[in-house]
Design an enzyme around this catalytic site. Structure first.
Site, mmCIF file in Angstrom:
data_model
loop_
_atom_site.group_PDB
_atom_site.id
_atom_site.type_symbol
_atom_site.label_atom_id
_atom_site.label_comp_id
_atom_site.label_asym_id
_atom_site.label_seq_id
_atom_site.Cartn_x
_atom_site.Cartn_y
_atom_site.Cartn_z
ATOM 1 N N GLY A 100 0.816 -1.210 0.000
ATOM 2 C CA GLY A 100 0.000 0.000 0.000
ATOM 3 C C GLY A 100 0.848 1.258 0.000
ATOM 4 O O GLY A 100 0.503 2.254 0.642
ATOM 5 N N ALA A 101 1.954 1.230 -0.752
ATOM 6 C CA ALA A 101 2.926 2.324 -0.699
ATOM 7 C C ALA A 101 2.645 3.434 -1.699
ATOM 8 O O ALA A 101 3.468 4.337 -1.859
ATOM 9 C CB ALA A 101 4.329 1.768 -0.940
ATOM 10 N N ASN A 102 1.494 3.401 -2.351
ATOM 11 C CA ASN A 102 1.208 4.429 -3.347
ATOM 12 C C ASN A 102 0.591 5.685 -2.749
ATOM 13 O O ASN A 102 0.494 6.719 -3.417
ATOM 14 C CB ASN A 102 0.267 3.884 -4.428
ATOM 15 C CG ASN A 102 -1.066 3.433 -3.862
ATOM 16 O OD1 ASN A 102 -1.133 2.347 -3.280
ATOM 17 N ND2 ASN A 102 -2.105 4.238 -3.991
ATOM 18 N N THR A 103 0.205 5.633 -1.465
ATOM 19 C CA THR A 103 -0.445 6.793 -0.863
ATOM 20 C C THR A 103 -0.327 6.745 0.652
ATOM 21 O O THR A 103 0.041 5.720 1.234
ATOM 22 C CB THR A 103 -1.950 6.836 -1.249
ATOM 23 O OG1 THR A 103 -2.530 8.064 -0.808
ATOM 24 C CG2 THR A 103 -2.705 5.676 -0.624
ATOM 25 N N GLY A 104 -0.626 7.867 1.299
ATOM 26 C CA GLY A 104 -0.749 7.916 2.748
ATOM 27 C C GLY A 104 0.471 7.468 3.521
ATOM 28 O O GLY A 104 1.618 7.754 3.173
ATOM 29 N N ILE A 105 0.211 6.735 4.604
ATOM 30 C CA ILE A 105 1.264 6.283 5.495
ATOM 31 C C ILE A 105 2.277 5.413 4.754
ATOM 32 O O ILE A 105 3.487 5.558 4.939
ATOM 33 C CB ILE A 105 0.659 5.502 6.679
ATOM 34 C CG1 ILE A 105 -0.192 6.424 7.542
ATOM 35 C CG2 ILE A 105 1.754 4.862 7.525
ATOM 36 C CD1 ILE A 105 -0.970 5.713 8.638
ATOM 37 N N GLY A 106 1.796 4.512 3.919
ATOM 38 C CA GLY A 106 2.693 3.608 3.208
ATOM 39 C C GLY A 106 3.696 4.352 2.343
ATOM 40 O O GLY A 106 4.878 3.980 2.292
ATOM 41 N N SER A 109 -4.184 -1.231 14.787
ATOM 42 C CA SER A 109 -4.897 -0.008 15.150
ATOM 43 C C SER A 109 -5.387 -0.117 16.585
ATOM 44 O O SER A 109 -5.642 -1.227 17.073
ATOM 45 C CB SER A 109 -6.093 0.204 14.220
ATOM 46 O OG SER A 109 -6.938 1.243 14.695
ATOM 47 N N TYR A 148 -13.449 -3.612 10.094
ATOM 48 C CA TYR A 148 -12.054 -3.172 10.221
ATOM 49 C C TYR A 148 -11.510 -3.485 11.614
ATOM 50 O O TYR A 148 -10.390 -3.983 11.754
ATOM 51 C CB TYR A 148 -11.995 -1.674 9.940
ATOM 52 C CG TYR A 148 -10.647 -1.024 10.130
ATOM 53 C CD1 TYR A 148 -9.686 -1.058 9.124
ATOM 54 C CD2 TYR A 148 -10.352 -0.331 11.303
ATOM 55 C CE1 TYR A 148 -8.456 -0.437 9.290
ATOM 56 C CE2 TYR A 148 -9.126 0.284 11.480
ATOM 57 C CZ TYR A 148 -8.185 0.238 10.471
ATOM 58 O OH TYR A 148 -6.967 0.860 10.641
#
Length: 321
Positions: free
Chosen positions: A49-55, A178, A204
């Site tokens: 998930g490195a394309n946005t946000g925290i990643g 989380s 979630y």
């Protein structure tokens, strides 16, 4: 009004957001990644998930330290955009995109096979990708989509790459859980989409509890191998994780979050801490808060017998596909 409809009520949402504001930790913890001198030249890292946000922020930091970074993303267009940005900002061209859809275990296996074929070592694996608020969906492999994406996919990926990490030791596995795991329950029928209530982040919460439980059991199983496995809570962060929520919910969270929540860069700190800090060398099976402090997870996440059963169930489910 049905009992669970309260979780769509504006008063409940506002109360939840205000509570988050009141109890939130400092925007920056005591550990600053910019002050950490650790370099990663010669090391290989994978961030899902490195394309946005925290990643993307985690991948950016690892690239700045000189690591060979593999962005594990579902979208080729968004992944390529992140790839170009990270290369440009860090000056590190040893950053690469590999496509994977964690929702499909067949895709996870194809991704892992390519990694094992192409990479000689793997020193850091960050299981960051996740979704929240998805409507009820069952994958073609028969799993509830949120459970497949948030837990079964990362679980299988970790286990498929584990031997490579052992041969590369010392190595670290970091899984983003989380604080919401404290609201989760363990019901193995959930994996197939049974006994679930699809209201905002309820599913979630369950997946984040499984993340913690299985990470702790994995840590126990791989003791003395030189590979560590820890879980982190990134904090209340302005990311796209709530993109599947109703529009009015997203508007409220984005409005309040603009003033009070962490940025993706700040939300990445605890994960980076677990991935690179020298003081965590050899530390495993722990849960870290968003300020990088060591904290106790919920009682269910500390149940050793439940952990063994959960891990075995996930092994059986993923071994069939």
């Amino acid at each position: 009004m049905e009992p669970l409809d309260i979780f769509y009520h504006p008063v409940w949402v506002l109360s939840t957001v205000l509570l988050a504001v009141v109890v939130r930790v400092q925007r920056r913890g005591s550990w600053d990644p910019r002050a950490c001198p650790v370099q990663l030249r010669g090391k290989t890292a994978i961030v899902t998930g490195a394309n946005t946000g925290i990643g993307k922020m985690i991948a950016m930091d690892l690239a700045r330290r000189g690591a060979r970074v593999i962005l594990a993303c579902r979208s080729e267009s968004r992944g390529t955009k992140a790839l170009n940005e990270i290369r440009k900002k860090t000056g590190n061209n040893d950053v690469h995109l590999r496509l994977v859809d964690l929702c499909l275990l067949s895709s996870v296996r194809e991704f892992a096979e390519r990694i094992l074929k192409e990479e000689k070592a793997l020193h850091i694996l960050v299981n960051n990708a996740g979704v929240s608020g998805l409507p009820r969906q069952i994958t073609k492999e028969g799993f509830e989509a949120s459970f497949a994406t948030n837990h079964l996919g990362p679980f299988l990926l970790t286990n498929l790459l584990l031997d490579l990490m052992k041969s590369s030791a010392p190595a670290r596995i970091v899984t983003l859980s989380s604080a919401n795991h404290k609201l989760g329950k363990v019901d193995f029928a959930h994996f197939r989409g049974e006994n679930l209530v699809h209201h905002m982040d309820w599913v979630y919460n369950h997946t984040k509890l499984h993340n913690l439980i299985c990470t702790n059991e994995l840590a126990r199983r791989i003791q003395s191998t030189g590979v560590t496995a820890n879980s982190v809570h990134p904090g209340f962060v302005m990311t796209e994780v709530i993109r599947h929520y109703p529009l009015w919910v997203r508007c409220i969270f984005n409005l309040v979050g603009f003033f009070f929540f962490k940025s993706p860069e700040e939300g990445a700190v605890s994960s980076i801490y677990c991935a690179v800090s020298e003081e965590l060398e050899g530390v495993t099976g722990k849960y870290f808060d968003s300020d990088c402090s060591l904290v106790l997870p919920a009682p269910l996440a500390r149940d050793a017998a439940l952990a063994v059963k959960d891990f075995e169930v996930c092994e059986r489910l993923t071994s069939k596909l």
